[in-house]
Design a protein around this motif. Structure first.
Motif, PDB file in Angstrom:
ATOM      1  N   GLY A 109      33.060   7.051  30.162  1.00 21.19           N
ATOM      2  CA  GLY A 109      33.808   6.944  28.851  1.00 21.19           C
ATOM      3  C   GLY A 109      32.881   6.901  27.407  1.00 21.19           C
ATOM      4  O   GLY A 109      31.749   6.731  27.818  1.00 21.19           O
ATOM      5  N   TYR A 110      33.379   7.263  26.461  1.00 18.00           N
ATOM      6  CA  TYR A 110      32.253   7.138  25.413  1.00 18.00           C
ATOM      7  C   TYR A 110      32.802   6.543  24.171  1.00 18.00           C
ATOM      8  O   TYR A 110      34.169   6.433  23.995  1.00 18.00           O
ATOM      9  CB  TYR A 110      31.929   8.522  25.059  1.00 18.00           C
ATOM     10  CG  TYR A 110      31.008   9.226  25.925  1.00 18.00           C
ATOM     11  CD1 TYR A 110      29.605   9.246  25.856  1.00 18.00           C
ATOM     12  CD2 TYR A 110      31.396   9.933  27.086  1.00 18.00           C
ATOM     13  CE1 TYR A 110      28.682  10.018  26.880  1.00 18.00           C
ATOM     14  CE2 TYR A 110      30.772  10.593  28.025  1.00 18.00           C
ATOM     15  CZ  TYR A 110      29.310  10.430  27.862  1.00 18.00           C
ATOM     16  OH  TYR A 110      28.423  10.972  29.008  1.00 18.00           O
ATOM     17  N   THR A 111      32.294   6.051  23.091  1.00 16.03           N
ATOM     18  CA  THR A 111      32.557   5.289  21.953  1.00 16.03           C
ATOM     19  C   THR A 111      31.876   6.148  20.954  1.00 16.03           C
ATOM     20  O   THR A 111      30.635   6.703  21.058  1.00 16.03           O
ATOM     21  CB  THR A 111      32.394   4.134  21.941  1.00 16.03           C
ATOM     22  OG1 THR A 111      30.970   3.800  21.926  1.00 16.03           O
ATOM     23  CG2 THR A 111      33.050   3.125  22.858  1.00 16.03           C
ATOM     24  N   ILE A 112      32.386   6.239  19.574  1.00 13.42           N
ATOM     25  CA  ILE A 112      31.660   6.810  18.642  1.00 13.42           C
ATOM     26  C   ILE A 112      31.900   5.765  17.502  1.00 13.42           C
ATOM     27  O   ILE A 112      32.998   5.378  17.067  1.00 13.42           O
ATOM     28  CB  ILE A 112      32.409   8.001  17.797  1.00 13.42           C
ATOM     29  CG1 ILE A 112      31.873   8.509  16.820  1.00 13.42           C
ATOM     30  CG2 ILE A 112      33.805   7.840  17.635  1.00 13.42           C
ATOM     31  CD1 ILE A 112      31.978  10.148  16.382  1.00 13.42           C
ATOM     32  N   LYS A 113      30.844   5.266  17.057  1.00 11.26           N
ATOM     33  CA  LYS A 113      30.418   3.946  16.402  1.00 11.26           C
ATOM     34  C   LYS A 113      31.230   3.040  17.090  1.00 11.26           C
ATOM     35  O   LYS A 113      30.805   2.472  18.057  1.00 11.26           O
ATOM     36  CB  LYS A 113      30.768   4.375  14.871  1.00 11.26           C
ATOM     37  CG  LYS A 113      30.452   5.560  14.325  1.00 11.26           C
ATOM     38  CD  LYS A 113      29.169   5.103  13.656  1.00 11.26           C
ATOM     39  CE  LYS A 113      28.954   6.503  12.721  1.00 11.26           C
ATOM     40  NZ  LYS A 113      27.465   7.011  13.025  1.00 11.26           N
ATOM     41  N   ASP A 114      32.296   2.360  16.525  1.00 11.83           N
ATOM     42  CA  ASP A 114      33.024   1.375  17.188  1.00 11.83           C
ATOM     43  C   ASP A 114      34.214   1.632  17.646  1.00 11.83           C
ATOM     44  O   ASP A 114      35.196   0.994  18.174  1.00 11.83           O
ATOM     45  CB  ASP A 114      33.280  -0.145  15.981  1.00 11.83           C
ATOM     46  CG  ASP A 114      33.952   0.659  14.838  1.00 11.83           C
ATOM     47  OD1 ASP A 114      33.859   1.703  14.696  1.00 11.83           O
ATOM     48  OD2 ASP A 114      34.417  -0.167  14.085  1.00 11.83           O
ATOM     49  N   ARG A 115      34.696   2.926  17.599  1.00  4.05           N
ATOM     50  CA  ARG A 115      35.938   3.323  18.086  1.00  4.05           C
ATOM     51  C   ARG A 115      35.741   4.255  19.519  1.00  4.05           C
ATOM     52  O   ARG A 115      34.750   4.687  19.887  1.00  4.05           O
ATOM     53  CB  ARG A 115      36.592   4.677  17.198  1.00  4.05           C
ATOM     54  CG  ARG A 115      36.984   3.924  15.836  1.00  4.05           C
ATOM     55  CD  ARG A 115      37.567   4.908  14.948  1.00  4.05           C
ATOM     56  NE  ARG A 115      38.029   4.275  13.447  1.00  4.05           N
ATOM     57  CZ  ARG A 115      38.423   5.093  12.745  1.00  4.05           C
ATOM     58  NH1 ARG A 115      38.530   6.347  12.850  1.00  4.05           N
ATOM     59  NH2 ARG A 115      38.531   4.374  11.514  1.00  4.05           N
ATOM     60  N   LEU A 116      36.931   4.001  20.450  1.00  2.00           N
ATOM     61  CA  LEU A 116      36.789   4.722  21.520  1.00  2.00           C
ATOM     62  C   LEU A 116      37.124   6.094  21.341  1.00  2.00           C
ATOM     63  O   LEU A 116      38.007   6.436  20.655  1.00  2.00           O
ATOM     64  CB  LEU A 116      37.896   3.984  22.753  1.00  2.00           C
ATOM     65  CG  LEU A 116      37.939   4.697  23.710  1.00  2.00           C
ATOM     66  CD1 LEU A 116      36.639   4.107  24.594  1.00  2.00           C
ATOM     67  CD2 LEU A 116      39.229   3.791  24.581  1.00  2.00           C
ATOM     68  N   LEU A 117      36.070   6.951  22.309  1.00  2.00           N
ATOM     69  CA  LEU A 117      36.453   8.121  22.188  1.00  2.00           C
ATOM     70  C   LEU A 117      37.106   8.970  23.065  1.00  2.00           C
ATOM     71  O   LEU A 117      38.035   9.738  23.104  1.00  2.00           O
ATOM     72  CB  LEU A 117      35.099   9.008  22.009  1.00  2.00           C
ATOM     73  CG  LEU A 117      34.664  10.404  21.601  1.00  2.00           C
ATOM     74  CD1 LEU A 117      35.388  10.651  20.257  1.00  2.00           C
ATOM     75  CD2 LEU A 117      33.443  10.694  21.602  1.00  2.00           C
TER      76      LEU A 117
END
Length: 183
Positions: free
Chosen positions: A159-167
């Motif tokens: 799983g990945y996040t972009i800044k503080d949001r879940l991607l």
């Protein structure tokens, strides 16, 4: 003199004049103007505050747009990162003649991870973590002697996040709660 400007003897005795018979006094006019000024000041302050709120909101939206503009592109790249990891895993540990290929794929994966990190895209932590429904998606429950119920046993897809949001949530298997019969 005309009859209109004459003061009757009764008015002269009581001190009454035309101003007392319906026309507002100077104090009333001043009070009305002060109230109007206060009302206009209040409206002006509210309009200035609203303008400042709109400016701040637009500034925040501008930062969000620049921070998260590449979300769709980043999601597409995650498939490439997954395929690089699968390619490395598919190569046998001892593969004569494939060392250079494996080294090249690993270098490509490291470079992709580095590029993603430079743009604020990071991997969701799953090792030793408890299931967090905001970051993980439980795909299956498994019996495990070595894990607490609700703990992540294995990562099926990163799983990945972009800044503080879940991607993209990490797809994981989770330790099943023990029943009395299995304890």
């Amino acid at each position: 003199m005309t009859d209109e400007t004459m003061i009757s003897p009764d008015d002269a005795v009581t001190g009454a004049s035309e101003a007392d018979t319906g026309a507002p006094s100077h104090e009333d006019v001043i009070r009305e103007r002060d109230e109007e000024i206060a009302s206009l000041k209040d409206r002006l302050l509210r309009a200035a505050a609203e303008t400042e709120n709109v400016r701040r909101r637009l500034e925040r939206e501008k930062v969000d747009v620049s921070s998260y503009a590449m979300t769709g592109f980043a999601r597409d790249l995650l498939g490439v990162a997954d395929n690089l990891r699968r390619a490395i895993s598919a190569l046998p540990a001892e593969a004569p003649g494939f060392e250079a290929v494996k080294t090249g794929i690993e270098a490509t994966e490291r470079e992709m991870t580095s590029v993603l990190a430079r743009h604020g895209i990071t991997r969701v932590v799953t090792d030793g973590a408890k299931l967090d429904p905001n970051r993980h998606q439980a795909m299956l429950e498994v019996d495990s002697e070595h894990h607490e119920p609700g703990a992540i046993v294995a990562e099926l897809q990163a799983g990945y996040t972009i800044k503080d949001r879940l991607l993209r949530p990490a797809m994981v298997s989770v330790a099943r709660a023990r029943t009395d019969a299995s304890a």
